[in-house]
Design an enzyme around this catalytic site. Structure first.
Site, PDB file in Angstrom:
ATOM      1  N   CYS A  87      52.221  49.450  29.888  1.00 16.76           N
ATOM      2  CA  CYS A  87      53.548  50.065  29.976  1.00 16.76           C
ATOM      3  C   CYS A  87      54.309  49.484  28.834  1.00 16.76           C
ATOM      4  CB  CYS A  87      54.070  49.886  31.330  1.00 16.76           C
ATOM      5  SG  CYS A  87      54.367  48.154  31.844  1.00 16.76           S
ATOM      6  N   ASP A 145      46.889  47.836  36.576  1.00 18.88           N
ATOM      7  CA  ASP A 145      48.162  48.543  36.317  1.00 18.88           C
ATOM      8  C   ASP A 145      49.183  47.237  36.080  1.00 18.88           C
ATOM      9  OD1 ASP A 145      50.364  50.072  35.673  1.00 18.88           O
ATOM     10  OD2 ASP A 145      50.507  50.520  37.864  1.00 18.88           O
TER      11      ASP A 145
END
Length: 396
Positions: free
Chosen positions: A340, A300
């Site tokens: 993201c 992430d």
């Protein structure tokens, strides 16, 4: 008389589809002298009324549309209605997942361009990223105070996006009294410590909530490597699910301290948990050279691309890190990998991971596609609201 922004011929098509942005290149002329943040009407080249929005003279996006209803005025009642609608749309989710931390307003997707508001227990954290949002700050705060009378209101408008609007960074208390940090929020029965004054973004990554729960499904009895772990919340879900071992990796010692705190406040045994302060890129290469293996890896990373010029470099970065992670997984292992970067299309991200598998000489199957939690909705006319892309891949 209202200030009027007249568009060039043919440039009304996006507004007819209710997309809320007007770019400087699409403007034919301006009737009046709007001040930064002031409300303006937008009309097509033939004079047809299209929308009402906020003027931003220094941005490429010179108008962000508040409303497509000609009868709707932009005033305190307008912001009250938008906030009430946003809260109402999240009530089911709040009850279902036992949330005391959630996104209340997701900017354009909630009809409030440039306005992000997150609720952490009894603190509302605002990010005002556009000139219009900045202009209406006092009104927004007043309406939030009316609707959430028990909450303090804190501003975290300290991001680079404000520079494009000609705005300086702003942080600080807007209303009420800020409780001692960290705050403790809950989701899905798990407690999480959040510092709204020093944490990333508004304090925490609420958008990964559903994906944390998905990671937990794969963790029972498994060895888990949680990369770019921040405050260790993917690791929390893995620990609660009964993971055999967990390694939380981040460059921030402060984040890792909070990860330890999160384990403690959830009364989870962390004797099988490591907290490693390290550069993930370097550590993954080290583990590959050492022949180390894991059953589950979570990737992430922070945003790799802030603009189109950075996209090719971002693609290389994502491919590199996913290739090494795939090489570290045991056969049958699972990779949960995310981007993201709003500029990264979901199909392109999947292709990058597929190419990484080829370079890693591993066969993979995509078994789930992931996105942001539902309190981060994507307006049907605003595809830019879809920014968090994730994949679950089984590796052989």
């Amino acid at each position: 008389m209202a200030i009027r922004i007249k568009l060039r011929p043919g440039r009304e098509k996006s507004l007819d589809r209710r997309h809320p942005w007007v770019f400087s290149s699409g403007i034919h002329n301006i009737k009046g002298k709007p001040q930064a943040g002031e409300t303006v009407d937008v009309v097509a080249h033939d004079g047809r009324w299209l929308g009402r929005g906020a003027w931003s003279p220094e941005s490429q996006i010179q108008v962000r549309v508040w409303t497509f209803d000609k009868e709707e005025q932009i005033d305190a009642e307008f912001f009250a209605r938008r906030l009430q609608r946003a809260q109402a749309g999240r009530e089911d989710l709040i009850r279902e997942q036992g949330l005391t931390g959630y996104r209340l307003v997701a900017a354009e997707s909630d009809g409030l361009p440039g306005v992000t508001i997150d609720k952490y227990a009894k603190v509302l954290v605002c990010q005002l990223l556009s000139t219009g949002a900045d202009y209406w700050r006092d009104t927004l705060v007043a309406q939030l105070a009316l609707q959430f009378p028990d909450c303090a209101i804190y501003e975290r408008s300290d991001v680079d996006a404000r520079k494009k609007e000609g705005l300086a960074p702003v942080t600080g208390l807007l209303h009420g009294e800020l409780p001692e940090m960290p705050l403790i929020i809950e989701e899905n029965g798990i407690k999480i410590a959040v510092d709204v004054t020093k944490g990333h973004k508004t304090g925490f990554y609420l958008d990964q909530r559903d994906n944390r729960a998905i990671a937990g499904r794969f963790a029972k009895g498994k060895s888990v490597l949680n990369c770019f772990c921040y405050t260790g919340t993917f690791g929390l879900y893995a620990a609660k699910a009964g993971a055999k071992s967990i390694e939380n990796v981040d460059v921030s010692s402060l984040a890792l301290d909070t990860a330890r705190l999160n384990m403690a406040i959830n009364e989870l045994d962390d004797s099988h948990v490591e907290y490693k302060e390290a550069d993930v890129f370097k550590l993954l290469r080290q583990y590959r050279d050492e022949g180390k293996r894991f059953d589950v890896i979570v990737l992430d990373p922070p945003k790799f691309a802030d603009n189109k010029a950075q996209l090719n470099g971002a693609c290389r970065g994502y491919k590199d890190i996913n290739m090494i992670a795939l090489q570290l997984l045991n056969p049958g292992g699972v990779l949960l990998t995310f981007s993201c970067s709003g500029l990264m299309a979901a199909d392109l991200f999947q292709k990058i991971v597929a190419d990484a598998a080829l370079d890693a000489k591993r066969d993979i199957q995509f078994i789930e596609r992931l996105s942001q939690a539902s309190d981060h909705p994507i307006g049907s006319a605003f595809p830019e609201g879809f920014y968090l892309k994730g994949l679950v891949a089984r590796v052989w």
